[in-house]
Design an enzyme around this catalytic site. Structure first.
Site, PDB file in Angstrom:
ATOM      1  N   GLY B 113       1.031  -7.670   7.416  1.00  0.00           N
ATOM      2  CA  GLY B 113       2.367  -8.211   7.647  1.00  0.00           C
ATOM      3  C   GLY B 113       3.244  -8.116   6.423  1.00  0.00           C
ATOM      4  N   ALA B 120       1.104  -1.092  12.848  1.00  0.00           N
ATOM      5  CA  ALA B 120       0.979   0.270  13.385  1.00  0.00           C
ATOM      6  C   ALA B 120      -0.443   0.778  13.193  1.00  0.00           C
ATOM      7  CB  ALA B 120       1.969   1.202  12.686  1.00  0.00           C
ATOM      8  N   ASP B 162       6.265   4.205  11.937  1.00  0.00           N
ATOM      9  CA  ASP B 162       5.016   3.672  11.390  1.00  0.00           C
ATOM     10  C   ASP B 162       3.795   4.241  12.109  1.00  0.00           C
ATOM     11  OD1 ASP B 162       6.801   2.222   9.959  1.00  0.00           O
ATOM     12  OD2 ASP B 162       5.993   0.254  10.462  1.00  0.00           O
TER      13      ASP B 162
END
Lengths: 334, 334
Positions: B113, B120, B162
């Site tokens: 995070g 991803a 991502d």
């Protein structure tokens, strides 16, 4: 004969740097002033006495016959101010067609060379006080124009923004068309600003050149940024008229990031800008050319908290409400 | 049967946020990886075992029959990861036409995070490992597409950037046309980057929405900024091909200011960005969605100094050279 005038400092609210490339800007006079006295001499020398300029006082004398005087001292900022006095006297003399010997005394309530327009204030004040000595109370437009010419001579590049607001006071909307469009806005002059100051690391002329070089090397990237700054100014003009402080704050924050992207902010400025927001400012940005100097925070009801936050990160805060008053003749003694 | 895959983290070099509005971006895989194992179960439940995610390990179980599971714990980031695992299994099951019970174990060398693309990586890794269990070694394009679908379901808004870089590795130039244009650049994969990390204060979805709202309220100001970011990406693509690090550095600095103007940076990020420059980085910027998380500094020969500077201002630095390797199947045990 002795003429004393005072001139407000200024903060750039929006549009600094972009104005050099044709975008509009908003600048505001503040309630901190610089006072200039001009006293006639019996000879044709010019003597400059600079006091309270947050550098040790310094007295310099030069004459018309030795125009190439250079001063090698540590009084960095002060030596800068001397250049403006000298060129202002030159510009006014040419305009009036007469040259007087004069003692100039300068006092300032603001730090010099901090982006608060003290060089413009020195230019405006010198032109005004010197002209009075020479027997002419020039219209404000002529004073502003001669002071701008002074800045151009010293800096090579200069916007008319600082000299205009020092002359007229209040909040000015300026568009650098030819001739310059200047509009004095009807706004509340007591907007609650706190200014934070740190030592400058770069000169205005270097920073203006830096942006010019950046724009030359990365035109397709930098041009939209300058354009965006111009549009921020337009939005802010409307928000000022409505006294919409939250919008003004948001626009200040966007404008700060764009100035940062132009490479004119510094770690010390950013520290103050972010600390002010953290302490409750509705918006904050660096102001002026950057490279250190000043930031402004719009912080209704949070002046004390924001001042403290600025101090904590090593800045010097002072409250400076916007001021409606420009050039003021303080006294003329025969 | 047990399938283990690993997936690189990523940094966004240029173009984050602007890509949501059609501008191109450059993202790069880094030499820090996330490992996902999928193990077949005899029932149809899904059990998630998350380790080393810089949050305390947590084990959660849910079944197809109780899809509305919500977990109320302090494991904020981890709960986020669970959502991606769940949707990835959902997406892969739909695609493959079969649904298996599975134990998923996740290990990460990166903070979760933090803008390093761990969600991803979780999506890509789960799709890949789960598909292998289900008997399908899917083409990379299908894995990337299912992982992107996963992100869309969890976040509502998501760029394919991502999930693409986690799948393919290396440096990708991405233009969000329809279909998405993805180009893998031929570049040196050992560019000397240092990453600085601080706790995040906001979620990606909130930040994406913040920029969207800002653009809606101030279209004429924000659109040129997004356009400028897109042009920075194009310039950087050329500079990368020439391994022109000074230009890359300058472009990173400009891009950082523009992200700051969009309101997605924070004081902590800016502290790291400016400290890194002070310590000798040729360029530095926040990376990813912002609101805390990570910044990157390009600092050839100054990795130690820049790491120290990041530590001094309270960040957590780690060296993460660019990596050419994307999704890798580590092992398949019968």
């Amino acid at each position: 004969m002795r003429a004393t005038v005072s001139v407000p400092g200024k903060v750039s609210l929006f549009g600094e740097h972009a104005i050099v490339f044709g975008e509009p800007a908003l600048v505001a006079a503040i309630g901190k002033r610089l006072t200039i006295s001009a006293e006639e001499r019996s000879d044709r020398a010019v003597r400059i006495n600079a006091m309270d300029l947050h550098v040790p006082g310094v007295i310099l004398t030069f004459t018309e016959d030795s125009p190439e005087l250079t001063v090698e001292t540590d009084y960095g900022h002060m030596v800068g101010a001397v250049g403006y006095v000298r060129e202002a006297i030159e510009a006014a003399s040419e305009h009036l067609g007469s040259r007087l010997g004069v003692n100039i005394t300068i006092r300032s309530e603001m730090p010099v060379g901090a982006g608060l327009g003290t060089s413009a204030a020195v230019s405006v004040g010198t032109v005004a006080a010197y002209s009075i000595l020479a027997g002419h109370q020039l219209p404000l437009g002529e004073i502003a124009s001669l002071a701008h010419k002074t800045e151009l001579r010293v800096q090579n590049i200069a916007s008319p923004m600082d000299t205009s607001v020092a002359t007229y006071g209040g909040v000015l909307y300026i568009r650098p068309t030819s001739p310059t469009h200047i509009e004095r806005l009807q706004v509340a002059c007591e907007l609650p600003f706190v200014i934070g100051y740190v030592e400058r690391e770069s000169r205005t002329s270097e920073l203006v050149k830096k942006v010019r070089d950046l724009r030359e090397s990365y035109a397709e990237i930098i041009s939209p940024i300058l354009q965006s700054i111009g549009r921020i100014t337009e939005r802010a003009k409307a928000a000022l008229a409505e006294e919409d402080l939250p919008t003004l704050g948001r626009l200040m924050n966007i404008n700060h990031g764009l100035l940062d992207s132009l490479g004119v902010s510094t770690k010390a400025l950013n520290d103050m800008v972010y600390s002010a927001r953290f302490a409750g400012a509705v918006g904050s940005k660096m102001t002026g050319a950057g490279g250190g100097g000043c930031m402004i925070a719009l912080c209704p009801g949070k002046e004390l908290e924001v001042s403290t936050a600025i101090k904590v990160v090593g800045g010097c805060p002072f409250r400076a409400p916007l001021s409606c008053e420009g050039l003021r003749v303080e006294s003329v003694e025969k």
